[in-house]
Design an enzyme around this catalytic site. Structure first.
Site, short mmCIF file in Angstrom:
data_model
loop_
_atom_site.label_atom_id
_atom_site.label_comp_id
_atom_site.label_asym_id
_atom_site.label_seq_id
_atom_site.Cartn_x
_atom_site.Cartn_y
_atom_site.Cartn_z
N TYR A 1 0.86 -1.19 0.00
CA TYR A 1 0.00 0.00 0.00
C TYR A 1 0.89 1.24 0.00
O TYR A 1 1.59 1.51 0.97
CB TYR A 1 -0.91 -0.03 1.23
CG TYR A 1 -1.89 1.13 1.36
CD1 TYR A 1 -2.21 1.95 0.29
CD2 TYR A 1 -2.50 1.38 2.58
CE1 TYR A 1 -3.12 2.99 0.43
CE2 TYR A 1 -3.41 2.42 2.73
CZ TYR A 1 -3.71 3.22 1.65
OH TYR A 1 -4.60 4.25 1.79
N LYS B 1 -1.83 -1.62 -3.85
CA LYS B 1 -2.77 -0.51 -3.98
C LYS B 1 -1.92 0.75 -4.09
O LYS B 1 -1.21 1.12 -3.16
CB LYS B 1 -3.69 -0.40 -2.77
CG LYS B 1 -4.61 0.83 -2.85
CD LYS B 1 -5.28 1.17 -1.55
CE LYS B 1 -6.05 2.49 -1.70
NZ LYS B 1 -6.60 2.97 -0.41
#
Length: 333
Positions: free
Chosen positions: A174, A202
């Protein structure tokens, strides 16, 4: 489902139970040509806002109410304890209780991603294991950033490798530089994509060139790229991203799933028209007004938004009017 040759590791064999659905074949959408994904992340994931009572306690009844509303929307799964879940403001026990609450309400064919990133590698491993025990299917691990000057590619590769080695569930990287001040370096992403228990990233930075390179350079890996915002979702899909983790999905979940569908069908003009209408509302509930704006907008669409936990402050009346104007001006209110 045929498993990648990298599943030779004992850890990979334990992940086979998560492979509920084969990756979908998309017409008109560029996707990775490498091995089949052992865990399909294709689709839309809302990073759930955490509901608080007026006394700023986690309101599990309101959380369950929001989940009932979301059940009718064809999300691939849900993300809990991300940036929009006010993760830094939750006590360790609250984090686990939120995961357990969502897991109980979520059908088994929908994935549950849970934020487990901490500043130290040791704490990240402990929390990741606890998240798995609470019912998370995937760990979403944000970059440690307090000592960002020391977070070189080598340090981050070592951190994520140790977490992934110890994690009983797959790991998604992330990168959210707007919050951390740290962009996970591309060379680190490419190195980590080769780890058998790291299945994707992500990326919330919005650099489409970088995302395209991630997709291109990991085409032979079991690795998927998720757009971290609705504002560049179509562009991400055009370059081969698998899905999106988008704050705006808390508010406009069905339209975002429709955008996902249009891209997968190759209906690019319709997708472009819809994307245009999502850009300004997305900016309003992210960089413009943040979580207070997101929660206010949720209330207009039948969800419980409620207060944020201090020190996040509610919007002023003029800000509320500006937010409402942004949604109405794009035809959503």
């Amino acid at each position: 489902m045929a498993l990648s040759t990298r599943l030779a590791s004992p850890l990979r064999s334990a992940l086979a139970a998560l492979c509920w659905a084969a990756p979908r074949q998309h017409r008109g959408l560029s996707t990775a040509s490498g091995p089949g994904h052992t865990l399909d992340l294709g689709g839309i994931f809302p990073p759930l806002a955490t509901p608080f009572s007026p006394m700023q306690e986690v309101d599990y009844a309101q959380l369950e109410g929001n989940l009932r509303h979301y059940a009718s929307i064809p999300f691939r799964g849900l993300v809990v304890l991300g940036s929009n879940g006010e993760y830094p403001y939750l006590a360790p026990q609250e984090r686990l209780e939120v995961v357990s609450c969502v897991r109980r309400a979520l059908p088994r064919d929908r994935l549950l991603l849970a934020g487990s990133g901490c500043e130290s590698t040791q704490d990240t491993i402990k929390l990741t294991v606890s998240m798995a025990e609470a019912g998370a299917d995937v760990a979403l691990v944000v970059t440690p950033c307090y000592y960002r000057g020391a977070m070189t590619s080598a340090a981050l590769v070592q951190h994520y490798t140790q977490v992934a080695d110890a994690s009983p569930i797959p790991v998604v990287l992330y990168s959210v530089p707007a919050n951390t001040g740290l962009d996970l370096p591309l060379e680190a992403v490419l190195a980590l994509a080769q780890h058998p228990n790291i299945v994707g990233i992500k990326d919330s930075g919005g650099d489409i060139t970088r995302m395209g390179l991630m997709v291109h350079k990991t085409r032979q890996e079991d690795f998927q790229v998720l757009a971290g915002s609705a504002g560049f979702l179509l562009a991400s899909y055009a370059l081969g991203a698998s899905g999106g983790v988008c704050a705006l999905a808390n508010v406009l979940g069905a339209p975002l799933c429709q955008l996902d569908h249009l891209c997968r069908e190759g209906r690019w003009q319709e997708a472009r028209d819809l994307q245009y209408r999502l850009i300004e509302p997305n900016a309003a509930v992210t960089r413009r007004f943040g979580i207070p704006g997101l929660k206010k907008a949720m209330e207009w669409f039948g969800y419980y938004g409620g207060p944020c936990r201090a020190p996040l402050a509610p919007l002023s009346p003029p800000q509320v009017e500006e937010l409402r104007s942004t949604f109405s001006g794009n035809g959503w209110l």
